[in-house]
Scaffold this active site. Structure first.
Site, PDB file in Angstrom:
ATOM      1  N   GLU A 156       0.820  -1.217   0.000  1.00 27.69           N
ATOM      2  CA  GLU A 156       0.000   0.000   0.000  1.00 27.69           C
ATOM      3  C   GLU A 156       0.854   1.269   0.000  1.00 27.69           C
ATOM      4  O   GLU A 156       0.683   2.154   0.832  1.00 27.69           O
ATOM      5  CB  GLU A 156      -0.972  -0.041   1.184  1.00 27.69           C
ATOM      6  N   ASN A 201       2.227  -4.670  -3.406  1.00 25.07           N
ATOM      7  CA  ASN A 201       0.828  -5.034  -3.166  1.00 25.07           C
ATOM      8  C   ASN A 201       0.015  -3.769  -2.900  1.00 25.07           C
ATOM      9  O   ASN A 201       0.410  -2.927  -2.099  1.00 25.07           O
ATOM     10  CB  ASN A 201       0.776  -5.960  -1.942  1.00 25.07           C
ATOM     11  N   HIS A 241     -10.320  -5.878  -2.396  1.00 28.20           N
ATOM     12  CA  HIS A 241     -11.376  -5.665  -1.402  1.00 28.20           C
ATOM     13  C   HIS A 241     -12.504  -4.904  -2.118  1.00 28.20           C
ATOM     14  O   HIS A 241     -12.486  -3.676  -2.204  1.00 28.20           O
ATOM     15  CB  HIS A 241     -10.841  -4.870  -0.210  1.00 28.20           C
ATOM     16  N   GLU A 271      -5.895 -10.475  -1.801  1.00 29.45           N
ATOM     17  CA  GLU A 271      -6.704 -10.273  -0.589  1.00 29.45           C
ATOM     18  C   GLU A 271      -8.196 -10.178  -0.931  1.00 29.45           C
ATOM     19  O   GLU A 271      -8.923  -9.360  -0.368  1.00 29.45           O
ATOM     20  CB  GLU A 271      -6.260  -8.997   0.143  1.00 29.45           C
ATOM     21  N   ASP A 273     -12.036 -10.185  -1.182  1.00 28.34           N
ATOM     22  CA  ASP A 273     -13.307 -10.350  -0.474  1.00 28.34           C
ATOM     23  C   ASP A 273     -14.268  -9.302  -1.032  1.00 28.34           C
ATOM     24  O   ASP A 273     -13.862  -8.434  -1.798  1.00 28.34           O
ATOM     25  CB  ASP A 273     -13.170 -10.254   1.056  1.00 28.34           C
TER      26      ASP A 273
END
Length: 360
Positions: A156, A201, A241, A271, A273
């Protein structure tokens, strides 16, 4: 794709495009390895303590996953309670679990703005920051050299709202070292473990908003700069996300992935979801919408390139970060993950299975 159907073998699309070896390949494939040659490995973020205390949680990880990554354990806050102390208990237990069950473990993360222990605020100069970051990466990557094949080296790094001249997120590293902390982290990790896949990432690049467009461009600019200067970098992690109530910018995301691949970099979904706080209350309808959103996201990526891995940030709705920030107004539990709170598969798992079997 339950684990018993995913026979260990030469997993994933690998890094053929970048000329590197597949970081998730198995060195001792079984006799049925040919069945898995065309498959993409699936994995999940794991809460290590639960592997001991909750049998159904452990069984779900063993049954479905070929990869694991710690939700915590390798973050600075967990690993470095004091400047002179490293606590490797969680990652040591997770990698032992992975080894025992024929899985690979990803490393998350080496340089991040978040989850920093308070003592790091005493890092007062560029020289001290460089010394501390190099010491940390050398110690951590060195401990797992040859065992953790893929690292989120920088997590990030892009500012939430990139502006000209201010595209890198503020952090202790950015404040003390400027943008060069990214290069420093990558070069240090490469020196310690030349065989490891080194990943940058990041998140919030997939929706049709100006913010996502700006973040995609800022990330591409960073990648080009690193590549132009021969900084060791092998892959980009797209977190995923996904806001359940927002469309995917299919053209924008596909073009981003295409451009990343043109730079000879691999792509991972790291990641995944679906944030469901604004989706309907009825569980069946909500699960279908969650699955549809994930399908749209994965289709946009696959339209440009095949990712070498797909990981979700957790496997069961029983344990998810989502309600910490996106609790539903109706009080119903969030359902962002592939298995429900009872570890039963939902529509999202079917979508993941479809795409992990789709490798060509």
């Amino acid at each position: 794709m339950r684990r018993r159907d995913f026979v260990v073998g030469a997993l994933g699309a690998g890094l053929a495009s970048s000329g590197a070896l597949d970081p998730f390949a198995r060195s001792h494939p079984t006799a049925k390895a040919a069945d898995a040659r065309r498959s993409i490995p699936y994995g999940s973020a794991v809460r290590t303590d639960l592997l001991v205390t909750e049998f159904d949680y452990r069984a779900a990880i063993v049954d479905y996953c070929q990869l694991v990554v710690g939700e915590g354990g390798l973050k600075w806050f967990d690993l470095r309670p004091s400047q002179d102390q490293f606590v490797f208990d969680q990652p040591d237990r997770l990698i032992a679990f992975a080894d025992q069950n024929g899985m690979k473990m990803r490393g998350h993360t080496l340089a991040w703005y978040g989850a920093m222990p308070e003592w790091t605020q005493t890092i007062g100069s560029a020289a001290a920051a460089e010394r501390e970051l190099v010491h940390h990466i050398t110690t951590v990557v060195g401990r797992y050299q040859g065992r953790i094949p893929s690292w989120d080296v920088v997590n990030e790094a892009i500012a939430d709202h990139p502006e000209s001249g201010a595209t890198i997120r503020g952090s202790i590293w950015q404040e003390r070292l400027g943008k060069r902390y990214i290069e420093l982290a990558l070069r240090t990790a490469a020196e310690v473990d030349p065989s490891a896949q080194l990943v940058i990432n990041d998140y919030n690049i997939e929706n049709p908003t100006q913010q996502c467009s700006d973040r995609r461009q800022a990330l591409l600019d960073l990648l080009r700069d690193l590549k132009d200067r021969d900084v060791p970098l092998h892959a980009v992690g797209i977190q995923g996300h996904l806001p359940g109530d927002m469309d995917i910018d299919r053209d924008g995301l596909s073009k981003f992935v295409e451009t990343v691949k043109e730079m000879q970099l691999d792509v991972l979904v790291t990641e995944l979801d679906v944030i469901d706080n604004k989706l309907p209350a009825f569980e069946y309808d909500r699960d279908q919408l969650v699955a549809a959103r994930a399908r749209e996201f994965l289709e946009a990526i696959f339209d440009a390139a095949q990712p070498s891995a797909i990981l979700t940030w957790g496997i069961t709705d029983r344990y998810t970060w989502v309600p910490m920030w996106f609790k539903r107004d109706d009080g119903k539990p969030n359902r962002p993950l592939p298995l429900d709170a009872g570890c039963r598969p939902k529509a999202l798992m079917k979508v993941i299975e479809e795409f992990t079997r789709a490798a060509e």
